[in-house]
Design an enzyme around this catalytic site. Structure first.
Site, PDB file in Angstrom:
ATOM      1  N   LYS A   1     -10.067   1.069 -13.603  1.00 51.18           N
ATOM      2  CA  LYS A   1     -11.449   1.092 -14.049  1.00 51.18           C
ATOM      3  C   LYS A   1     -11.513   0.799 -15.544  1.00 51.18           C
ATOM      4  O   LYS A   1     -10.645   1.200 -16.306  1.00 51.18           O
ATOM      5  CB  LYS A   1     -12.075   2.434 -13.711  1.00 51.18           C
TER       6      LYS A   1
ATOM      7  N   HIS B   1       0.858  -1.195   0.000  1.00 54.44           N
ATOM      8  CA  HIS B   1       0.000   0.000   0.000  1.00 54.44           C
ATOM      9  C   HIS B   1       0.890   1.240   0.000  1.00 54.44           C
ATOM     10  O   HIS B   1       1.927   1.273   0.664  1.00 54.44           O
ATOM     11  CB  HIS B   1      -0.883  -0.009   1.257  1.00 54.44           C
ATOM     12  N   ASN B   2       0.498   2.254  -0.766  1.00 55.04           N
ATOM     13  CA  ASN B   2       1.307   3.483  -0.853  1.00 55.04           C
ATOM     14  C   ASN B   2       2.777   3.141  -1.092  1.00 55.04           C
ATOM     15  O   ASN B   2       3.676   3.625  -0.393  1.00 55.04           O
ATOM     16  CB  ASN B   2       1.175   4.311   0.434  1.00 55.04           C
TER      17      ASN B   2
ATOM     18  N   GLU C   1      -4.542   4.177  -8.484  1.00 53.53           N
ATOM     19  CA  GLU C   1      -5.538   5.069  -7.894  1.00 53.53           C
ATOM     20  C   GLU C   1      -5.447   6.358  -8.699  1.00 53.53           C
ATOM     21  O   GLU C   1      -4.520   7.146  -8.536  1.00 53.53           O
ATOM     22  CB  GLU C   1      -5.260   5.306  -6.413  1.00 53.53           C
TER      23      GLU C   1
ATOM     24  N   ASP D   1      -0.485   6.078  -6.762  1.00 54.29           N
ATOM     25  CA  ASP D   1      -1.468   7.159  -6.621  1.00 54.29           C
ATOM     26  C   ASP D   1      -1.116   8.229  -7.652  1.00 54.29           C
ATOM     27  O   ASP D   1      -0.127   8.949  -7.498  1.00 54.29           O
ATOM     28  CB  ASP D   1      -1.424   7.752  -5.213  1.00 54.29           C
TER      29      ASP D   1
ATOM     30  N   HIS E   1       1.165  11.086  -2.441  1.00 51.98           N
ATOM     31  CA  HIS E   1      -0.028  10.941  -1.616  1.00 51.98           C
ATOM     32  C   HIS E   1      -0.749  12.282  -1.581  1.00 51.98           C
ATOM     33  O   HIS E   1      -0.292  13.227  -0.938  1.00 51.98           O
ATOM     34  CB  HIS E   1       0.359  10.489  -0.202  1.00 51.98           C
TER      35      HIS E   1
ATOM     36  N   GLU F   1       1.203  -0.163  -5.549  1.00 50.42           N
ATOM     37  CA  GLU F   1       0.186   0.879  -5.729  1.00 50.42           C
ATOM     38  C   GLU F   1       0.808   2.153  -6.288  1.00 50.42           C
ATOM     39  O   GLU F   1       1.905   2.539  -5.888  1.00 50.42           O
ATOM     40  CB  GLU F   1      -0.500   1.190  -4.398  1.00 50.42           C
TER      41      GLU F   1
END
Length: 756
Positions: A407, A277-278, A356, A309, A322, A307
């Site tokens: 997506k 994560h991150n 993300e 972002d 972030h 991940e």
């Protein structure tokens, strides 16, 4: 050791091109402090680090190399005077690292004690006074009464000049390094002649739980016996027996599990997948540094889901950081380049990029172009030929491939100019939306984040839409809002996956655990930490694995027992980042897990009358039936200090054994502490565990200092799956809290398991 001297006559001392901020350093400044080769994880040639790519343009690439250290220590970027000098440094360091890697445990002990002797010899005369010997004892973490220490000193001082040198020093060290627990074990099988025959060694191996033959026993003797005459007669002496027990063959980790040994042809949803994560962060998620090196370290640690972002860059280039925080920013393209270079060095199995996305349509298209151009054939853009596009393929089928989680536009769509809006934002599964809801539920945390909420990242107005170019690279990991368990079980769609915060996952487990397990037999689920955790702390991943969740994402930059459990979970199967779930989590209600009883008995033989004031050794035993079995021992060796800055500091160690599994199995027990002995402590107690689901259990061995005020300041630990733990007499190599080896620090254990 290496320092700021020439590696060889032809090689000049390298320079550090940057101090991390772009400013030059004085030549040789970085290497004035001595660096142990044991702390180096790897050497990279050329501009293969973030620092050299940013600040090393003034130095020819052929002159540069990078030292990558174990644990959390930052890389050291260096530039030699010329190409030949750089090659000498790289080759020399690589050979030294290979030599250290090939060392046996006894050789590591010799190397370690030699380093201690050098540090203790203050006047560098290659002789040791009693005062220097006392200093050495403190260095190696052992307290001895002055009377006993001087008695041992005088017994070895054959010259009578109050100095130990040469063979006298060797004898003194040999006495310190004696392993009475191994000598007792050897004597039990060898008998009065103090020599193991091939038949006696075979009996020992069978008692270890191994299906051994005389042929295998003779092969072990030929491999590990040091005495040539004994070897020729198929006999094993004590030294050879110790060499065998302290080799990889005596490791508690099943050596078959250090290679990929599981069936890798099942659907992706049947595996636990190591997930971060991150991933871009090196510290906390509020003001920490973002770095491509964080991706390199995660991938080299076996992580298979990272991940990104992604936010709008001011110059048309997407950035990764972030959002809504003070964390630094890195280019999306630089991240993809690092992933390309390191995705498959540790494991050949697929890497998942969890996007993300906060970018507008234009920069989304740029992201897709970068991934296609940089990753090339690595990037999966079409369903596999011959594979049902609605079913998940296996890790074996996806070897060497990078998958994108993101997506997906509704099918069909044809023209690249056309843009289709996503579902209503209130129905979308977006981590940041759920985190905002959690902030509203926690008023105190909301107040602490008020200043950060004023930071407005650059987010495009059309970030709620998906560009066709980016949608096209999403194949098997289509991110969708969670439709609810009832709907998902009635209408399973294996190529769609949802993400859950740890809070939402716990709620699902509590309210409908069995249904969630069934859901996870067909589809992937990703769990991530709450966004409220300003220090990037982690959650317990075991409860998520118990429910069959595959992508249990943790902050890899935050050490703690949670990351120890993650490392233990993925220790087996060749550390490839994929571990096959137990049958009960792949097709419930399938095979029920077997029940198992584990007894670890800690007991010491009665020692001879010790010299007053000296702390005698003790021992730790393991026994299946809880019945005394004299000589079956667990002990510790060469434990490091917690307070290294205090020369007089000696640890008071105790061992804690933890079981992490289904709630009924979770438990922990510990020994009493041993006063002032980190060198060779031994214990006398019994630890017993009964497990209902051993297939899911992790065993964590922790050595702590009794005087430590923090449970995170342990001396060392090692975590492994119970399924990968071997029975019998085994040694355990301890790790630091950031996962680095503490060699030669070890535990020696005897373990047996009994199925019910």
């Amino acid at each position: 050791m290496i320092c700021g001297r020439k590696a060889r006559p032809a090689a000049e001392q390298p320079r550090s091109p940057s101090d991390g901020s772009g400013g030059p350093r004085r030549p040789g400044r970085a290497l004035k402090k001595m660096v142990s080769v044991m702390h180096i994880e790897g050497v990279r040639e050329g501009h293969q680090s973030e620092g050299l790519r940013k600040y090393g343009a003034a130095f020819p690439e052929q002159h540069c190399f990078t030292l990558v250290f174990k644990g959390k220590r930052k890389n050291l970027d260096l530039a030699a005077r010329g190409e030949e000098d750089a090659r000498h440094w790289v080759q020399g360091l690589t050979k030294l690292m290979a030599r250290l890697q090939a060392m046996s445990q006894p050789e590591k002990l010799d190397h370690w004690i030699h380093g201690v002797l050098q540090r203790a010899d203050r006047n560098k005369d290659n002789k040791m006074s009693f005062r220097e010997v006392k200093s050495m004892l403190r260095m190696i973490n052992i307290y001895m009464d002055d009377v006993y220490a001087y008695k041992l000193f005088k017994e070895c001082d054959h010259s009578g000049n109050e100095r130990l040198e040469g063979r006298e020093l060797e004898e003194f060290c040999r006495r310190l390094l004696r392993r009475p627990e191994l000598e007792e074990l050897f004597g039990r099988y060898s008998g009065e002649d103090c020599v193991l025959s091939a038949e006696e060694l075979r009996d020992f191996l069978r008692d270890q739980g191994e299906d051994a033959s005389l042929r295998q026993a003779r092969a072990i003797i030929r491999t590990y016996e040091l005495n040539e005459k004994a070897r020729q007669q198929d006999l094993m002496m004590l030294d050879g027996f110790m060499m065998y027990l302290l080799s990889a063959a005596g490791d508690i980790l099943n050596q078959e599990h250090t290679k990929v040994h599981q069936d890798m042809s099942q659907p992706l949803c049947h595996y636990f997948i190591s997930s971060s994560h991150n991933t871009y962060l090196t510290h906390n998620q509020i003001g920490g540094t973002s770095s491509t090196e964080a991706y390199v370290r995660a991938l080299m640690a076996g992580c298979r889901c990272v991940e990104l972002d992604c936010w709008e860059g001011s110059d048309g280039e997407p950035i990764v950081y972030h959002g809504h925080t003070l964390t630094s920013k890195i280019l999306f393209s630089d991240v993809i380049e690092s992933i390309r270079d390191y995705a498959f060095k540790q494991s050949p199995y697929p890497v998942i990029l969890s996007l993300e996305n906060h970018c507008g349509l234009e920069q989304q298209a740029t992201m897709a172009r970068h991934m296609k151009a940089i990753l090339g054939d690595m990037l999966l853009t079409q369903p596999l030929e011959g594979q049902d596009p609605h079913d998940l393929p296996s890790p074996e089928q996806l070897k060497g491939k990078v998958l994108v989680k993101g997506k997906k536009l509704p099918e069909p769509w044809h023209e690249p100019q056309r843009v289709t809006s996503l579902l209503d934002p209130e129905e979308e599964e977006e981590e940041e939306e759920e985190e905002e809801e959690e902030k509203l539920q926690d008023r105190s945390s909301q107040q602490s984040l008020q200043s950060l909420q004023e930071i407005k990242p650059l987010q495009a107005k059309d970030a709620s839409q998906v560009a066709p170019e980016l949608s096209a690279v999403v194949v098997y990991c289509q991110a969708v809002p969670f439709p609810g368990l009832a709907h998902a079980l009635r209408h399973p769609r294996p190529c769609e996956m949802s993400s859950f915060s740890e809070r939402k996952a716990r709620k699902l487990i509590k309210e409908a655990g069995s249904a969630l397990v069934q859901y996870n037999t067909r589809q992937l689920s990703r769990i991530y930490p709450l966004g409220l955790k300003m220090n990037s702390s982690n959650y317990n991943p075991q409860e998520m694995w118990n429910a069959g969740c595959q992508l249990v994402a943790l902050n890899f930059q935050t050490p703690g027992y949670e990351m120890d459990l993650n490392a233990g979970r993925f220790l087996g199967n060749g550390r490839c980042g994929y571990v096959l779930k137990p049958p009960c989590l792949r097709s419930p209600p399938g095979e029920r897990p077997r029940h198992l009883v584990l007894h670890i008995r800690v007991r010491a033989p009665r020692p001879p009358s010790p010299t007053p004031g000296w702390v005698p050794p003790a021992s730790l035993l393991g026994d299946t039936h809880g019945v005394p079995m004299p000589g079956q021992v667990i002990s510790a060796q060469q434990l490091p200090k917690l307070k290294r800055e205090k020369g007089s500091s000696i640890v008071d160690p105790f061992v804690r054994v933890e079981i992490h599994g289904v709630p009924a199995d979770c438990s922990k027990q510990q020994t009493h502490h041993k006063l002032n002995n980190g060198f060779n402590p031994r214990w006398e107690e019994t630890l017993s565990f009964q497990l209902l689901a051993p297939e899911l259990a992790l065993v964590r061995f922790v050595v702590e200092d009794y005087d430590s005020t923090s449970c995170n300041d342990f001396v060392g630990q090692f975590t492994l799956p119970l399924a990968s733990m071997r029975e019998g007499y085994r040694h355990i190599h301890l790790l630091s809290k950031d996962g680095a080896s503490l060699s030669p620090a070890t535990l020696f254990v005897h373990v047996q398991c009994k199925s019910l």
